[in-house]
Design a protein around this motif. Sequence first.
Motif, PDB file in Angstrom:
ATOM      1  N   PRO A   1      20.358  14.254  -3.779  1.00 33.55           N
ATOM      2  CA  PRO A   1      21.537  13.587  -5.032  1.00 33.55           C
ATOM      3  C   PRO A   1      22.723  13.238  -4.774  1.00 33.55           C
ATOM      4  CG  PRO A   1      18.841  14.751  -5.031  1.00 33.55           C
ATOM      5  CD  PRO A   1      19.701  15.476  -4.202  1.00 33.55           C
TER       6      PRO A   1
ATOM      7  N   GLU B   1      21.386   7.504  -2.984  1.00 31.00           N
ATOM      8  CA  GLU B   1      20.496   6.732  -3.514  1.00 31.00           C
ATOM      9  C   GLU B   1      20.486   5.094  -3.549  1.00 31.00           C
ATOM     10  OE1 GLU B   1      22.301   8.879  -5.381  1.00 31.00           O
ATOM     11  OE2 GLU B   1      21.163   9.882  -5.754  1.00 31.00           O
TER      12      GLU B   1
ATOM     13  N   THR C   1      26.061   6.353  -1.940  1.00 26.58           N
ATOM     14  CA  THR C   1      25.636   7.531  -2.516  1.00 26.58           C
ATOM     15  C   THR C   1      24.576   7.043  -1.441  1.00 26.58           C
ATOM     16  OG1 THR C   1      24.699   6.374  -4.199  1.00 26.58           O
ATOM     17  CG2 THR C   1      26.886   6.987  -4.834  1.00 26.58           C
TER      18      THR C   1
ATOM     19  N   VAL D   1      15.430  11.051  -1.328  1.00 31.29           N
ATOM     20  CA  VAL D   1      16.280  11.872  -1.412  1.00 31.29           C
ATOM     21  C   VAL D   1      16.000  13.115  -1.511  1.00 31.29           C
ATOM     22  CG1 VAL D   1      18.336  12.054  -3.599  1.00 31.29           C
ATOM     23  CG2 VAL D   1      17.923   9.593  -2.207  1.00 31.29           C
TER      24      VAL D   1
ATOM     25  N   ASP E   1      28.596   3.358  -7.561  1.00 30.88           N
ATOM     26  CA  ASP E   1      26.954   4.448  -6.673  1.00 30.88           C
ATOM     27  C   ASP E   1      27.496   3.762  -4.698  1.00 30.88           C
ATOM     28  OD1 ASP E   1      26.739   1.778  -6.394  1.00 30.88           O
ATOM     29  OD2 ASP E   1      24.589   1.427  -6.426  1.00 30.88           O
TER      30      ASP E   1
ATOM     31  N   LEU F   1      19.413   5.278   0.052  1.00 30.81           N
ATOM     32  CA  LEU F   1      17.353   5.114  -0.182  1.00 30.81           C
ATOM     33  C   LEU F   1      17.286   3.083  -0.321  1.00 30.81           C
ATOM     34  CD1 LEU F   1      15.802   6.278  -0.268  1.00 30.81           C
ATOM     35  CD2 LEU F   1      15.445   6.809  -3.344  1.00 30.81           C
ATOM     36  N   LYS F   2      18.278   2.706  -1.242  1.00 32.93           N
ATOM     37  CA  LYS F   2      17.809   1.784  -1.465  1.00 32.93           C
ATOM     38  C   LYS F   2      17.929   0.148  -0.741  1.00 32.93           C
ATOM     39  CE  LYS F   2      20.412  -1.655  -4.351  1.00 32.93           C
ATOM     40  NZ  LYS F   2      21.286  -1.900  -6.204  1.00 32.93           N
TER      41      LYS F   2
END
Lengths: 318, 286
Positions: free
Chosen positions: B223, B251, B249, B262, B246, B254-255
């Motif tokens: 994370p 996340e 990052t 994650v 962000d 991942l998006k």
Amino acid sequence: MKQVMEFEKPIVNLKEKIAELKNFTKDSEIDLSEEISTLEKRLSVLEDDIYGNLKPWQRVQMARHQDRPTTLDYIEKLFRNFIEFHGDRLFGDDEAIVAGIAYYKDRPVTVIGHQRGKDTKENIRRNFGMPHPEGYRKALRHMKQAEKFNRPIICFIDTKGAYPGKAAEERGQSEAIARNLMEMAGLKVPIICIVIGEGGSGGALALGVGDHIHMLENSTYSVISPEGAAALLWKDSGLAQKAAETMKITSYDLKQLKVIDNIIPEPKGGAHRDLEQQADYMDHVIEQSLSMLKEYTPEELLEKRWEKYKQIGDFTTL
Amino acid sequence: MLKDLFGKRKKYATIPNHQAKTDVPEGLMQKCDGCHKIFYRKEMKKNLNVCPNCGHHHPLLAWDRIECLFDMESFQEWDKDLITSNPLQFPGYDEKMEKDRLKTGLNEGVITGKGFIDGQPAAVAVMDSSFRMGSMGSVIGEKIARAIENAREESLPFIIFAASGGARMQEGVLSLMQMTKTSIAIKRFSDAGGLMISVMTHPTTGGVSASFASLGDYNFAEPGALIGFAGRRIIEQTIREKLPDDFQTAEFQLKHGQLDKVVHRQEMKTLFITLLDMHKEGGEIS
């Protein structure tokens, strides 16, 4: 009129003088042929002296010269019936990379290369030869196709680097480059890579895994631009000249570091002075490479490719 | 000016106090980089350097990571003694390396070896960002490539924890070529049917993210880890636009479809155990 670099000004000045004298004798009775021939001799010495001893930073300038021939220039001279094919089938078509098939002599080959623009308008269209992920994915699509139809692959490397942009990151710039490195390692056809201008970091490498790697004499290949290195290491991008020397980025350095196989000579004053001659030199090397590589079975080819990269790097033990 | 004569003159000199600067007693307490709360260092370490309050993942030293992952005393290190030869004779490089060797007790920014995770054998490469930002030069490339080859020969699954600022400048183009070397090793390993798991930890950028770190059969991240190819500052300068907080990052990646998952540090080992077990049947490499 070709762009003149600072270090070649003495040559250009002398050339102008000779031209002037020649022009003068043409319209008058006076015979200056002796003076002209002395000057021409001096010019030849001067050229050898300057072009024969280029410093790393001067080669960087050569590699970036606005008139330096691009991938498409060489394709036109070296191949027949080039047909360009577009798109990665996933997102779009990145014009910073051109790819297609053509005849080399009588043999179909796949040709892929970074493509800079000749002017501002074209440069914007081609993003100054700095690819997005879709460019690398297009290249890979063509390489896979080359493998399917048993065509050798010839790559021309000429980029400042992969484009450092927001969209490029969102679409997986890292993954696209990494994927190419891995997949190129396993392609069962000969791959020949030629660095023709700037070989900038991962963005260059993503077209640069091959069986034979050649560099034009005045091209560069580096992990980061001299400006970037200077900014990062010494917090002063003005030290680019020093970085160009310390980072070992010229064809001669890379040959010594055993990263490349051959240095392809350039015509006096650089590739842009004589495209025909330059293409000739390249033709010779490509032909040699292809005839050497066609002797190997696919398994031998892959094993040799691994052996080649396995030995790059230098270390010692405690 | 007259008033300068009567100006305030300090009677006491203030000696800057290192302790006052950090607010935390050296060694005993640790302040979370995420929520700035103060914890006992022991407590933080027991929690694998993850903040008990906000879950912020602090860097984990390579040896600590190996200790919490592998069965007691099962780990065997490979190629421990490889060090750089300073191939470009880069000024100041030897000194910097010596300094980091003393600071970290490591010889380079990666530890490779094999061991057992809950009884299941695995080869591993763990990078350590406290050693020259985990930057990859000839030694890191060589150690990782050898580890992958060993894994292939011994039919072991291969796990890599990436933590790197990218290529090591002081080894120039040789650093760049390590991307190729490691990627070809992975290709050979993968073709032989080997399982590779990549975990991107903070930070995984540049040449490392653009080579082996992105080439796992499964790509995970911790994370909040910074993951990307180009640096934020370079991108902002290039596109002349401020990037969202962000950006790059774990996340974010991942998006955008760049990661499989994650994974919280505490859940990592359990996930590995399951994955290793799931790939036992039919995943045996010849």
